[in-house]
Design a protein around this motif. Structure first.
Motif, mmCIF file in Angstrom:
data_model
loop_
_atom_site.group_PDB
_atom_site.id
_atom_site.type_symbol
_atom_site.label_atom_id
_atom_site.label_comp_id
_atom_site.label_asym_id
_atom_site.label_seq_id
_atom_site.Cartn_x
_atom_site.Cartn_y
_atom_site.Cartn_z
ATOM 1 N N THR A 1 -3.006 8.094 -7.555
ATOM 2 C CA THR A 1 -2.323 6.949 -6.959
ATOM 3 C C THR A 1 -1.640 7.427 -5.693
ATOM 4 O OG1 THR A 1 -1.758 6.367 -9.216
ATOM 5 C CG2 THR A 1 -0.788 5.029 -7.486
ATOM 6 N N PRO A 2 -1.828 6.869 -4.520
ATOM 7 C CA PRO A 2 -2.779 5.800 -4.254
ATOM 8 C C PRO A 2 -4.212 6.287 -4.443
ATOM 9 C CG PRO A 2 -1.758 6.562 -2.221
ATOM 10 C CD PRO A 2 -1.140 7.319 -3.330
ATOM 11 N N PHE A 3 -5.095 5.298 -4.618
ATOM 12 C CA PHE A 3 -6.425 5.652 -5.052
ATOM 13 C C PHE A 3 -7.334 5.958 -3.868
ATOM 14 C CE2 PHE A 3 -5.280 1.199 -5.923
ATOM 15 C CZ PHE A 3 -4.249 1.424 -6.794
ATOM 16 N N GLU B 1 0.813 -1.225 0.000
ATOM 17 C CA GLU B 1 0.000 0.000 0.000
ATOM 18 C C GLU B 1 0.846 1.275 0.000
ATOM 19 O OE1 GLU B 1 -0.044 -2.217 2.495
ATOM 20 O OE2 GLU B 1 -0.075 -1.259 4.467
ATOM 21 N N ARG B 2 2.172 1.132 0.172
ATOM 22 C CA ARG B 2 3.037 2.310 0.108
ATOM 23 C C ARG B 2 3.027 2.891 -1.300
ATOM 24 N NH1 ARG B 2 4.726 4.748 4.492
ATOM 25 N NH2 ARG B 2 6.215 5.665 3.036
ATOM 26 N N PRO B 3 3.043 4.215 -1.410
ATOM 27 C CA PRO B 3 2.998 4.834 -2.737
ATOM 28 C C PRO B 3 4.094 4.337 -3.678
ATOM 29 C CG PRO B 3 2.827 6.489 -1.000
ATOM 30 C CD PRO B 3 3.040 5.181 -0.316
ATOM 31 N N TRP C 1 -5.371 -3.295 -2.289
ATOM 32 C CA TRP C 1 -4.602 -2.416 -3.177
ATOM 33 C C TRP C 1 -4.338 -3.068 -4.522
ATOM 34 C CZ3 TRP C 1 -4.911 2.420 -2.044
ATOM 35 C CH2 TRP C 1 -5.133 2.771 -0.700
ATOM 36 N N GLY D 1 1.352 8.815 7.231
ATOM 37 C CA GLY D 1 2.528 8.452 6.441
ATOM 38 C C GLY D 1 2.215 7.515 5.279
ATOM 39 N N SER D 2 1.009 6.954 5.237
ATOM 40 C CA SER D 2 0.645 6.053 4.138
ATOM 41 C C SER D 2 -0.575 6.556 3.390
ATOM 42 C CB SER D 2 0.367 4.646 4.675
ATOM 43 O OG SER D 2 1.540 4.060 5.150
ATOM 44 N N GLN E 1 -7.803 6.020 13.459
ATOM 45 C CA GLN E 1 -7.101 6.187 12.185
ATOM 46 C C GLN E 1 -8.117 6.102 11.043
ATOM 47 O OE1 GLN E 1 -4.278 3.042 11.291
ATOM 48 N NE2 GLN E 1 -3.362 4.148 9.574
ATOM 49 N N TYR F 1 -4.407 10.231 11.321
ATOM 50 C CA TYR F 1 -4.863 9.974 12.687
ATOM 51 C C TYR F 1 -5.706 11.162 13.108
ATOM 52 C CZ TYR F 1 -1.122 6.506 12.848
ATOM 53 O OH TYR F 1 -0.304 5.435 12.588
ATOM 54 N N ALA G 1 -8.971 -2.480 7.933
ATOM 55 C CA ALA G 1 -8.617 -1.350 8.808
ATOM 56 C C ALA G 1 -7.434 -1.720 9.703
ATOM 57 C CB ALA G 1 -9.821 -0.948 9.653
ATOM 58 N N THR H 1 2.372 11.315 0.948
ATOM 59 C CA THR H 1 1.161 11.418 0.129
ATOM 60 C C THR H 1 0.123 12.256 0.867
ATOM 61 O OG1 THR H 1 0.982 9.163 0.911
ATOM 62 C CG2 THR H 1 0.946 9.499 -1.464
ATOM 63 N N SER I 1 -7.700 5.291 7.476
ATOM 64 C CA SER I 1 -6.588 4.821 6.639
ATOM 65 C C SER I 1 -6.812 5.187 5.188
ATOM 66 C CB SER I 1 -6.427 3.302 6.776
ATOM 67 O OG SER I 1 -7.359 2.647 5.950
ATOM 68 N N ALA I 2 -5.736 5.044 4.397
ATOM 69 C CA ALA I 2 -5.811 5.343 2.961
ATOM 70 C C ALA I 2 -6.842 4.460 2.261
ATOM 71 C CB ALA I 2 -4.437 5.171 2.320
ATOM 72 N N MET J 1 -4.086 -1.878 7.915
ATOM 73 C CA MET J 1 -3.538 -0.580 7.521
ATOM 74 C C MET J 1 -2.862 0.137 8.691
ATOM 75 S SD MET J 1 -3.928 -0.136 4.267
ATOM 76 C CE MET J 1 -3.654 1.627 4.095
ATOM 77 N N HIS J 2 -2.949 -0.441 9.908
ATOM 78 C CA HIS J 2 -2.260 0.178 11.052
ATOM 79 C C HIS J 2 -0.756 -0.005 10.914
ATOM 80 C CE1 HIS J 2 -5.396 1.117 14.176
ATOM 81 N NE2 HIS J 2 -6.122 0.565 13.227
#
Ligand SMILES: [Zn+2]
Ligand SMILES: [Zn+2]
Lengths: 456, 128
Positions: free
Chosen positions: A454-456, A280-282, A306, B30-31, B57, B35, A362, B2, B59-60, A365-366
């Motif tokens: 991106t990311p979407f 999931e990192r850009p 992703w 950061g992703s 959080q 938060y 969820a 991002t 999240s993306a 993604m932490h």
């Protein structure tokens, strides 16, 4: 039906059309009457040039929208063109008018076609501010004439339909491929052009553990030209029994490093992109969206989400490979199964198949430090055995090879394969689709490409 | 780094509206996510203190991803009892916190917004 020509990936502008949209388009324009349609398409950078991503199909109704033209031939009605080009402008999408010609392996625009482009496209391009153009197809060939907003004019190098056999249509079949003595034995099945196809492909493997290490080994030995390797983990002792070509000295090294070494050993010419990051990192997503095919061999709902998003928004086909060993706390073994799931753009996705859970996503993604505590069911290591991984990985790579060189019997076979080794059953599973899905439908992010960010 | 997606920016605005009058702190994760900490949230007389922060959080992967779990500052029950099953002590964002684990079953991304869930969590805690 005659077999379609095998065309290796071409350099330049391409148009990718999701299988369901292609079926409707070809039914409409390849039928007995001359009929037209417009594709609205997103835009993305590809491995070999800019990519147009068909997102929506607007069919021109015979008689009303597709009428005898002023200059001979039949043409799209002015009101139909205006409505479609205004939608293209408002939604920031390319406008591509499509029609068919008679023929099989060769196709090109007629003088009348080209004259009408020259009359009409400069102003359509000015109205929309986007790429406008035309596509002409037969069942086996496609040609495109693109007009860019900056005034340049480009030919379409290829039209790609990622269906059961991944079709690459050109205006004429590719020249015979160059013989490759190293791969002589497999090229006897795949053909020189099939071997050339593998050499020009850019393929990602997400997750380089038990399944992923086998995928990398096989893809490299097959002669796939470029591999994108994504995994943020390091090798642990308990991985060794399942990591192909690994040794004790690899403990503590990045899985990307070990996979890259093995790939190079398998094929010294392979180009490698190593990304020791979560998917999931850009940085990972930027590489993923510029691939021809993705293998998803990582556990976890974030990786599924992703990769699924990449398939749908950027029209990159993927294969999800997984092994499930149900085990009760008492040690009772349930029905073991391996799954090799084809994830195709616009044909039902991992959300539609309920293979992603919003709460597990969820948690996934932490940041690593908070993930364990946030888990609602405490994580225990799942059983994992190399022979089960091999079963799933072999199925996945075989499907991919047959798809890209056109060896599948059935063009529209999009089924996933479920193996149940305990009962020795093997079943096919058709994808399902929720008509309101946020990802795999034209009302969702299908084919949005760069416009969806991106990311979407 | 991002920047948060429009969906996340919209979710944050909705949280601010839901908790109008409360300071709301938003930091990038950061992703591509953020938060969020809402200050001075009322959780009723059953707890000491009766007012605390509520953090989570976005999240993306929002809105496809649930908002889960939620966090509040350390609390004790006025009646001296233990916390229920869905509540445990953790460290979140380098500070001591209680983690509240309430998943949304049959979650609909169009309905289950970050703001509505935050208010549901506040109310659930107050009703314990
Ligand atoms: Zn024509
Ligand atoms: Zn879907």
């Amino acid at each position: 039906m005659a077999r379609r020509p095998v065309n290796p990936p071409a350099t330049g502008w391409s148009l990718t059309i999701p299988p369901k949209i292609w079926d409707r388009l070809s039914d409409h324009v390849l039928g007995s009457a001359a009929r037209g349609a417009v594709l609205l398409a997103g835009l993305a950078d590809g491995p070999r040039g800019p990519r147009l991503l068909a997102r929506e199909l607007i069919l021109a109704d015979e008689g009303r929208d597709y009428i005898p033209g002023e200059f001979g031939h039949r043409a799209l009605a002015p009101t139909f063109v205006r409505d479609a080009v205004i939608r293209a402008r408002d939604e920031g999408l390319a406008y591509i008018a499509a029609h068919a010609h008679l023929g099989l392996d060769h196709v090109g625009f007629s003088e009348i076609d080209l004259a009408s482009h020259e009359r009409g496209y400069p102003s359509l391009s000015q109205i929309s501010g986007q790429v406008v153009g035309a596509l002409v197809i037969t069942d086996h060939a496609a040609a495109g004439d693109l007009w860019l907003p900056d005034g340049r004019r480009e030919e379409l190098a290829e039209t790609i339909i990622p269906t059961g056999n991944l079709l690459r249509l050109r205006s004429q079949p590719a020249e015979e491929g160059r013989p490759d003595s190293l791969h002589d034995r497999q090229a006897r099945l795949l053909g020189d052009l099939g071997q050339e196809t593998l050499r020009r492909l850019r393929v990602a493997v997400v997750g380089l553990g038990g399944v992923g290490s086998i995928l990398v080994e096989e893809l490299a030995r097959l002669g796939v030209g470029e591999l994108v390797l994504i995994d943020d983990e390091t090798v642990e002792e308990t991985n060794l029994p399942r990591l192909v070509a690994s040794g004790r000295e690899d403990i503590g090294r990045l899985k990307t490093e070990v996979a890259a070494r093995n790939a190079r050993r398998a094929n010294p010419d392979v180009r490698l992109i190593e990304i020791a990051r979560r998917v999931e990192r850009p940085e990972s997503l930027e590489e993923l969206v510029r691939c021809d095919w993705i293998f998803l061999a990582a556990d976890g709902d974030a990786a599924r989400h992703w990769v699924n998003g990449t398939v749908q928004q950027y029209l990159v086909p993927a294969t999800q490979v997984g092994v499930k060993v149900p085990l009760t706390p008492q040690g009772d073994v349930g029905q073991i199964h391996t799954a090799t799931r084809l994830v195709l753009p616009g044909s039902g996705c991992l959300w539609c198949s309920r293979l992603i859970d919003p709460t597990r996503l969820a948690v996934d993604m932490h940041p690593a430090g908070e993930r364990d505590a946030a888990q609602y069911v405490p994580g225990v290591p799942a059983p994992s055995v190399i022979t089960l991984n091999t079963l799933a990985a072999g199925e996945a790579v075989n499907h991919f090879v047959f798809a890209v060189v056109g060896l599948h019997d059935e063009e529209n076979d999009h089924a996933s394969v479920i193996h149940r080794p305990r009962t020795r059953q093997r079943d096919l599973q058709e994808p399902r689709q929720d008509p309101t899905c946020r990802w795999c439908t034209s009302t969702g992010r299908l084919g949005l490409g760069r416009k969806g960010s991106t990311p979407f | 780094m991002t920047s948060p997606t429009p969906a996340i920016a919209e979710a944050v605005e909705a949280v601010r509206a839901q908790f109008a009058g409360h300071p709301v702190e938003v930091v990038p994760d950061g992703s591509g996510g953020v938060y969020v900490v809402v200050e001075q949230v009322e959780i009723g007389a059953a707890y000491v203190p009766s007012m605390t922060w509520l953090g989570f959080q976005i999240s993306a992967a929002y809105p496809d991803a649930d908002i889960y779990p939620h966090y509040v500052g350390p609390l004790t029950r006025t009646d001296g009892g233990a916390h229920g099953q869905a509540i445990q002590s953790v460290t979140w964002q380098d500070k001591p916190a209680l983690q509240i684990s309430r998943r949304s079953n049959r979650r609909d991304p169009n309905i289950d917004s970050a703001a509505l869930k935050a208010e549901r969590i506040r109310k659930w805690l107050a009703d314990q």
